[in-house]
Design a protein around this motif. Sequence first.
Motif: not given
Lengths: 350, 350
Positions: B218, B197, B231, B175, B199, B173, B234
Amino acid sequence: MRAAVFLGERTVECEYRPDPHIVDPADAIVRVGLASVCGSDLWHYRGLTDYVPGSPIGHEFIGIVEQVGSDVATVAPGDFVISPWSYSDGTCPNCRAGMTTACVNGGFIPRDNHSGGQGELVRLPLADGTLVKVPGSMADYSTDILASLLTLSDVMGTGNHAAVSAEVQKGDTVAVVGDGAVGLCGVIAAKRLGAERIVALSRNPSRQRLAERFGATDVVAERGEDAVAAVKELTGGIGVDAALECVGTNQSMQTAIGICRAGAMVGNVGLPHGVEISAPEIFARNVGVHGGTAPVRVYLPELMGDVLTQRIDPGKVFDFRTDLDSIGVAYAAMDERRAIKSLVTVADLF
Amino acid sequence: MRAAVFLGERTVECEYRPDPHIVDPADAIVRVGLASVCGSDLWHYRGLTDYVPGSPIGHEFIGIVEQVGSDVATVAPGDFVISPWSYSDGTCPNCRAGMTTACVNGGFIPRDNHSGGQGELVRLPLADGTLVKVPGSMADYSTDILASLLTLSDVMGTGNHAAVSAEVQKGDTVAVVGDGAVGLCGVIAAKRLGAERIVALSRNPSRQRLAERFGATDVVAERGEDAVAAVKELTGGIGVDAALECVGTNQSMQTAIGICRAGAMVGNVGLPHGVEISAPEIFARNVGVHGGTAPVRVYLPELMGDVLTQRIDPGKVFDFRTDLDSIGVAYAAMDERRAIKSLVTVADLF
């Protein structure tokens, strides 16, 4: 039971304290055989933290499981175990990511479990996730092996975390800033990960010798900018592939950053005191900084394998030995820099 | 030849300049087809640096080799080439370690070669180590592919450097802090490295859409502490496995650090302006910071492969097009935030 208690600046003594007992079904009680004094214990000893007088102290120990809670499945009374310096469930997202020191259900010894490693009995929460069983009994091992197993509780795992965080690769040129027990274990860790050349920064002859025994190929006695210049000269002006920062002062961090080649990583395990990291400086040379409180539980099984097969002998960092009744002198020897690290026999379980 | 010249705050114009010529046998002269304006050019444009009026500007371009020095072996006149934003020999210790931006013989365009990428002709030192040949001729490719190839000169390679520095792994994941062209390319890079994933932190609807088109799963529109909270929510309170810092402000760095899970790495490619990294904070959570000036030359061959097979289409970041005579409006559109990134047709070589 008898246990070390911090009584105030430069006063740690062995006192009688109530025996700990099982509070939670995941707890275990460990009877301590050997304990040791950590560099971080010295911060409290020296009165540089807000450590509360009357508190138990110590977080490095090995011993025998005395009792387990009803949920404990992986260790049983009589097992010889090593405890990492923090406890963790081994199953939360942070533990699964290898960060047992950030376990969402975990804690630190003795801050969160209220019993210290420098004492006869320790209550360990989350015993299944925390304790690592050593094959056989304590009596099966030499005092040298036992001393090395004891280092896996913290200092060898922390040195390893410096090397892992610095991303030491096979064939690398690595520098270790700091010749304390952690730095010396960092030398072992760098060699273990395949470093071809290991530069130990030390001005202490006996520590220089130990660093060389552990695998250092070069020694630099200079400090600060002179150390950076010396390491640069050793590396053809380029710098090292990885730097292990094992002190925590601003000078040691600046040295670690300064001796890195472009793109290299500083593995930082010295608790930062007054450290300033210049974002433009590290950016300009693509130097990274990574590290922190060491998840030694993660490294414990593989390091134990290397100790038991005598590939590594980190127990050599102990150059002062005493017993629990004389815990005060174990601290004093390190405080006065007469010792690299003190080993404390708590009970003769071996 | 015609070339963009920085004349002072918010004034970049196309002027006539002397043609560059071969100075060193390792040089090549490239006739530029397409160029683009970088976020870092805007710092000069806005008068926030000590950029000297009268200087050439620009460092992102693709074109055709016009002439080569006698030592140049890997490219020849007529070859279609991409130039990274810095030149490097590819053979020094830093280049071999993947840090072409720290090449001991290298330099930056136009600071060190004195000819800018936003101009008809550029002198490239160390052509063998620097230029990357594209198969075929420019005329073989669609304008979309050419635009994507142009991003490999800097912005896509820089986004990739953020993801590589953040050590994005398959299944992570991730960001991305920053929705400029670099951040948007960071989304592509994270997806390319297997992030499950992604973000994207953006409050701009069209950039949010582009981030989603590039692979963001996202979108978080909050900033600062609210962004960290969003975040964290999430990610079940844990944080992300890797954060790409693609802005360079203190707020964006604090956000990037704050949203990391314990042990995660911030990949920093936003040139730091007033950034403060708290050593105790990153230590406590084992968050790392790594990155800097992007060695895009290293990434160029593999990213080119992905562009040519249409696995990635970073050229979509261009939402403003003009020609060299109108270079001033290319800057103004980005300065006034009417454009994410401006593409400048210098000569119709395709």
